[in-house]
Design an enzyme around this catalytic site. Structure first.
Site, short mmCIF file in Angstrom:
data_model
loop_
_atom_site.label_atom_id
_atom_site.label_comp_id
_atom_site.label_asym_id
_atom_site.label_seq_id
_atom_site.Cartn_x
_atom_site.Cartn_y
_atom_site.Cartn_z
N ASP A 1 0.84 -1.20 0.00
CA ASP A 1 0.00 0.00 0.00
C ASP A 1 0.88 1.25 0.00
O ASP A 1 2.08 1.16 0.23
CB ASP A 1 -0.95 0.00 1.21
CG ASP A 1 -0.29 -0.51 2.48
OD1 ASP A 1 0.95 -0.40 2.59
OD2 ASP A 1 -0.99 -1.01 3.36
N ASP B 1 -8.15 -2.01 14.05
CA ASP B 1 -9.53 -2.19 13.59
C ASP B 1 -9.69 -3.40 12.67
O ASP B 1 -10.72 -3.58 12.03
CB ASP B 1 -10.03 -0.92 12.89
CG ASP B 1 -9.18 -0.56 11.67
OD1 ASP B 1 -8.27 -1.33 11.30
OD2 ASP B 1 -9.45 0.51 11.06
N HIS C 1 -7.85 -4.04 9.91
CA HIS C 1 -7.51 -3.87 8.49
C HIS C 1 -6.26 -4.66 8.11
O HIS C 1 -5.38 -4.89 8.94
CB HIS C 1 -7.36 -2.38 8.12
CG HIS C 1 -6.19 -1.65 8.69
ND1 HIS C 1 -6.29 -0.39 9.26
CD2 HIS C 1 -4.87 -1.96 8.78
CE1 HIS C 1 -5.10 0.02 9.64
NE2 HIS C 1 -4.22 -0.92 9.37
N GLU D 1 -9.88 -0.98 5.10
CA GLU D 1 -10.51 -0.65 6.37
C GLU D 1 -11.81 -1.45 6.53
O GLU D 1 -12.29 -2.07 5.58
CB GLU D 1 -10.79 0.87 6.43
CG GLU D 1 -9.52 1.74 6.39
CD GLU D 1 -8.75 1.75 7.71
OE1 GLU D 1 -8.82 0.77 8.47
OE2 GLU D 1 -8.04 2.75 7.97
C1 F6R Z 1 0.91 -0.94 6.18
C2 F6R Z 1 -0.11 -1.96 6.43
C3 F6R Z 1 -0.98 -1.85 7.62
C4 F6R Z 1 -0.20 -2.11 8.90
C5 F6R Z 1 -1.10 -1.95 10.11
C6 F6R Z 1 -0.38 -2.21 11.41
O1 F6R Z 1 1.64 -1.27 5.03
O2 F6R Z 1 -0.23 -2.87 5.66
O3 F6R Z 1 -2.02 -2.80 7.50
O4 F6R Z 1 0.32 -3.39 8.86
O5 F6R Z 1 -1.66 -0.67 10.11
O6 F6R Z 1 0.59 -1.24 11.59
P1 F6R Z 1 1.66 -1.38 12.78
O7 F6R Z 1 2.47 -2.58 12.44
O8 F6R Z 1 2.46 -0.13 12.72
O9 F6R Z 1 0.88 -1.56 14.02
#
Ligand code: F6R
Length: 261
Positions: free
Chosen positions: A67, A136, A138, A143
């Site tokens: 992403d 959440d 995702h 989302e």
């Molecule tokens: C970002 C991504 C997101 C993160 C998620 C957890 O490339 O794919 O799904 O993996 O927001 O983020 P952290 O690891 O910082 O808690």
């Protein structure tokens, strides 16, 4: 779904890095799908250490981005392209020519999304996709209530995700972009092996919903239940709300089926 409970984030990182190393030994030009955020860092550190020690050669690996923020210049230190160059490509000795990702600066965002889906397919598909998970539920930036069949597209971040990510922008939520391009859930499910890493108590509810809840768009990560080869690696804190934790400990402890790719 394999659920591997590890003592801490570092052992989770080492376990997944070993899966990537095994894959690269079998297929030196494997396409590794990588996530950003804090969670995957122990994976990248352990894999870089394996490269430095000569335990694996990653020089022919190809890297695909999950992403990207929309509107951040590509050379902004927090664009995911910059983050991955810093944290993955350079430590592994992989050049930018072996890197693919969506163009978050494109004027035609929808065209950029379609182009990225096509590029992934033309590259032969992702061999192993590493995922984190949002508080959440995702994955990527799909989302809650994203279509489980979605393709790469533009998404609006929830307020919760922007709050969670403000720490990468000097704690200033105003600097966190509102929009991202993310591989869709349908796109993610096309990878041959999905490996989700979750660490810390803050992820415990999302992990329980992913593993033991129904497959439901309200928890996008629950789509992993539909994949023939999904591995969820969690530390004790992130596993703390799993009703089946003892069963998972007994069945999968340090025995994930990495070869099933
Ligand atoms: C970002 C991504 C997101 C993160 C998620 C957890 O490339 O794919 O799904 O993996 O927001 O983020 P952290 O690891 O910082 O808690």
């Amino acid at each position: 779904m394999e659920v591997v409970i590890v003592p801490d984030a570092r052992s989770g990182g080492e376990l997944i890095a070993e899966a990537m190393a095994q894959l690269l030994r079998r297929k030196p030009d494997a396409l590794l799908g990588v996530a950003t955020g804090s969670t995957p860092l122990p994976v990248y550190e352990a894999l870089a250490e394996a490269v430095r020690s000569g335990a694996v050669d990653a020089s022919r690996a190809r890297i695909a981005q999950l992403d990207e923020y929309v509107g951040l210049p590509a050379d902004h230190p927090e664009s995911y392209r910059s983050v991955l160059r810093r944290e993955v490509l350079e430590p592994l000795g992989v050049g930018m020519d072996a890197f693919m990702g969506p163009d978050g600066t494109a004027e035609d965002v929808q065209g950029a999304c379609r182009a990225y889906d096509s590029a992934l397919a033309e590259a032969g598909g992702v061999d192993l996709q590493l995922l984190g998970i949002g508080t959440d539920g995702h994955i990527g930036f799909n989302e809650p209530c994203s279509s489980l069949a979605s393709r790469t597209r533009i998404k609006t971040l929830t307020q919760q995700t922007r709050v969670d990510n403000a720490r990468f922008f000097d704690g200033d939520i105003e600097q966190v972009p509102h929009h991202v391009i993310t591989q869709g859930i349908g796109t993610i499910l096309e990878a041959r092996h999905l490996v989700l890493l979750a660490t810390g108590e803050g992820k415990a509810d999302a992990v329980a919903a992913t593993v033991e809840g129904p497959v439901a768009a309200v928890c996008p990560a629950s789509a992993l239940q539909l994949h023939p080869h999904a591995t969820v690696v969690v530390d004790e804190a992130a596993a703390s709300k799993l009703k089946l934790a003892d069963y998972f400990r007994h069945t999968y402890a340090n025995k994930p089926d990495w070869q099933g790719i």
